[in-house]
Design a protein around this motif. Structure first.
Motif, PDB file in Angstrom:
ATOM      1  N   UNK A   1      -2.439  -3.315   0.410  1.00 32.88           N
ATOM      2  CA  UNK A   1      -2.566  -4.531   1.225  1.00 32.88           C
ATOM      3  C   UNK A   1      -2.921  -4.154   2.660  1.00 32.88           C
ATOM      4  N   UNK A   2      -3.308  -5.155   3.480  1.00 35.29           N
ATOM      5  CA  UNK A   2      -3.579  -4.878   4.897  1.00 35.29           C
ATOM      6  C   UNK A   2      -2.284  -4.535   5.625  1.00 35.29           C
ATOM      7  N   UNK A   3      -2.354  -3.631   6.587  1.00 33.52           N
ATOM      8  CA  UNK A   3      -1.190  -3.267   7.389  1.00 33.52           C
ATOM      9  C   UNK A   3      -0.814  -4.405   8.328  1.00 33.52           C
ATOM     10  N   UNK A   4       0.492  -4.606   8.525  1.00 34.54           N
ATOM     11  CA  UNK A   4       0.944  -5.527   9.554  1.00 34.54           C
ATOM     12  C   UNK A   4       0.664  -4.892  10.919  1.00 34.54           C
TER      13      UNK A   4
ATOM     14  N   UNK B   1       0.440  -0.875  11.503  1.00 32.42           N
ATOM     15  CA  UNK B   1      -0.785  -0.287  12.039  1.00 32.42           C
ATOM     16  C   UNK B   1      -0.484   0.542  13.286  1.00 32.42           C
ATOM     17  N   UNK B   2       0.395   0.024  14.129  1.00 32.85           N
ATOM     18  CA  UNK B   2       0.749   0.739  15.354  1.00 32.85           C
ATOM     19  C   UNK B   2       1.500   2.026  15.029  1.00 32.85           C
TER      20      UNK B   2
ATOM     21  N   UNK C   1      -4.909  -4.405  10.388  1.00 37.47           N
ATOM     22  CA  UNK C   1      -5.437  -4.861   9.116  1.00 37.47           C
ATOM     23  C   UNK C   1      -5.982  -3.773   8.221  1.00 37.47           C
ATOM     24  N   UNK C   2      -5.843  -2.501   8.619  1.00 37.46           N
ATOM     25  CA  UNK C   2      -6.309  -1.399   7.771  1.00 37.46           C
ATOM     26  C   UNK C   2      -5.550  -1.379   6.452  1.00 37.46           C
ATOM     27  N   UNK C   3      -6.185  -0.867   5.417  1.00 37.02           N
ATOM     28  CA  UNK C   3      -5.564  -0.829   4.097  1.00 37.02           C
ATOM     29  C   UNK C   3      -4.472   0.243   4.045  1.00 37.02           C
ATOM     30  N   UNK C   4      -3.293  -0.152   3.548  1.00 37.92           N
ATOM     31  CA  UNK C   4      -2.176   0.775   3.364  1.00 37.92           C
ATOM     32  C   UNK C   4      -1.593   0.560   1.979  1.00 37.92           C
ATOM     33  N   UNK C   5      -0.818   1.539   1.528  1.00 30.30           N
ATOM     34  CA  UNK C   5      -0.124   1.422   0.249  1.00 30.30           C
ATOM     35  C   UNK C   5       1.344   1.148   0.521  1.00 30.30           C
ATOM     36  N   UNK C   6       1.837   0.004   0.027  1.00 32.09           N
ATOM     37  CA  UNK C   6       3.245  -0.374   0.172  1.00 32.09           C
ATOM     38  C   UNK C   6       3.985  -0.005  -1.104  1.00 32.09           C
ATOM     39  N   UNK C   7       5.110   0.725  -0.960  1.00 28.92           N
ATOM     40  CA  UNK C   7       5.893   1.171  -2.109  1.00 28.92           C
ATOM     41  C   UNK C   7       7.344   0.734  -1.942  1.00 28.92           C
ATOM     42  N   UNK C   8       7.881   0.097  -2.964  1.00 27.71           N
ATOM     43  CA  UNK C   8       9.295  -0.281  -3.000  1.00 27.71           C
ATOM     44  C   UNK C   8       9.990   0.597  -4.023  1.00 27.71           C
TER      45      UNK C   8
ATOM     46  N   UNK D   1      -0.350   5.743   4.838  1.00 25.52           N
ATOM     47  CA  UNK D   1      -1.715   5.672   5.343  1.00 25.52           C
ATOM     48  C   UNK D   1      -2.705   5.871   4.196  1.00 25.52           C
ATOM     49  N   UNK D   2      -3.914   5.363   4.360  1.00 24.97           N
ATOM     50  CA  UNK D   2      -4.885   5.382   3.263  1.00 24.97           C
ATOM     51  C   UNK D   2      -5.229   6.798   2.798  1.00 24.97           C
ATOM     52  N   UNK D   3      -5.130   7.785   3.675  1.00 23.27           N
ATOM     53  CA  UNK D   3      -5.483   9.154   3.273  1.00 23.27           C
ATOM     54  C   UNK D   3      -4.408   9.789   2.399  1.00 23.27           C
TER      55      UNK D   3
END
Length: 251
Positions: free
Chosen positions: A104-107, A111-112, A119-126, A144-146
């Motif tokens: 999803x897009x980063x909050x 992002x900071x 709005x960069x793409x990140x991976x959220x994991x629960x 981070x996307x990398x």
């Protein structure tokens, strides 16, 4: 890669403490005696003893035989260890379950923290973490996307993401920043940790970096009350612990 000599000594002493050979209140053998027993320098023994002190198993006083402390689940910030590494060092059985992985897009805050564009793409994991079969911590992490492709490929029951990405992709955390406060359990926290809604939880937020200063992950961990104690040691000779007022609190 095998363990270093000081880690072997620390593990032997750790097991001796847990088995009652060195009960709480007793003193460890002197550095010179341990050095002679293991055939190593006193400097190597000091490294082993310092590791046990960082885990809260023994007193931290320098220049004297160390006293064995009560065996609480203490997590120190002196070394950058994963939750799994710390738990195993405490003699706990550790397990984890990845519940969701969402791209999803980063909050703005994410992002900071990760130093990426809004709005960069990140991976959220629960994830839900267990110690000795009991749920103790809910972990919410953005990568981070990398880093994301390596994390997506891990199994749901991966015990340590930090260890796994280091082994699989040589992504190693060298620095960490930690923020600690208390929050009330929301509905999801309460269900996963088996506590009442609004129960107090200990929250740790942390950001980890590579040796080059590249952000790896921004994580929020919520611990069930009484499940862990954070251990911070300082002295007049070292940099003092920084204290920050919360929002709306005067300095």
């Amino acid at each position: 890669m095998g363990r270093s000599r000081y880690e072997e000594i620390a593990e032997s002493l750790r097991q001796a403490i847990r088995s009652g050979v060195h009960p709480p209140g007793s003193r460890l053998p002197s550095e010179s005696d341990l050095a002679a027993e293991w055939g190593v320098s006193r400097g190597t023994v000091r490294q082993a003893v310092a590791l046990l002190a960082s885990e809260g198993l023994i007193g931290s006083r320098q220049g004297a035989r160390r006293v064995v402390l009560r065996q609480e689940r203490r997590q120190s910030f002196e070394q950058l260890n994963s939750f799994a590494q710390w738990a195993r060092a405490m003699g706990c059985e550790v397990s984890s379950r990845i519940l969701t992985r969402t791209t999803r897009p980063a909050t703005d805050e994410e992002a900071a923290r990760l130093d990426v564009g809004p709005g960069s793409e990140v991976l959220y994991v629960l994830r839900l973490r267990h110690l000795d079969g009991e749920p103790v911590m809910v972990e919410r992490t953005v990568y981070a996307d990398w880093v994301a492709p390596v994390v997506r490929a891990l199994p749901e029951d991966c015990v340590s993401i930090m260890d796994s990405i280091a082994e699989r992709a040589d992504i190693v955390a060298h620095y960490g920043e930690h923020l600690i406060d208390a929050v009330a359990a929301g509905s999801e926290d309460a269900r996963l940790l088996r506590v009442r809604r609004a129960s107090p939880l200990l929250r740790q937020r942390h950001l980890t970096y590579t040796a080059a200063g590249r952000a790896i992950e921004w994580t929020e961990d919520r611990y069930r009350a009484g499940s862990v104690v954070f251990n911070v040691m300082n002295s007049a000779a070292a940099a003092p612990l920084e204290r920050r007022a919360g929002p709306g609190v005067a300095g």
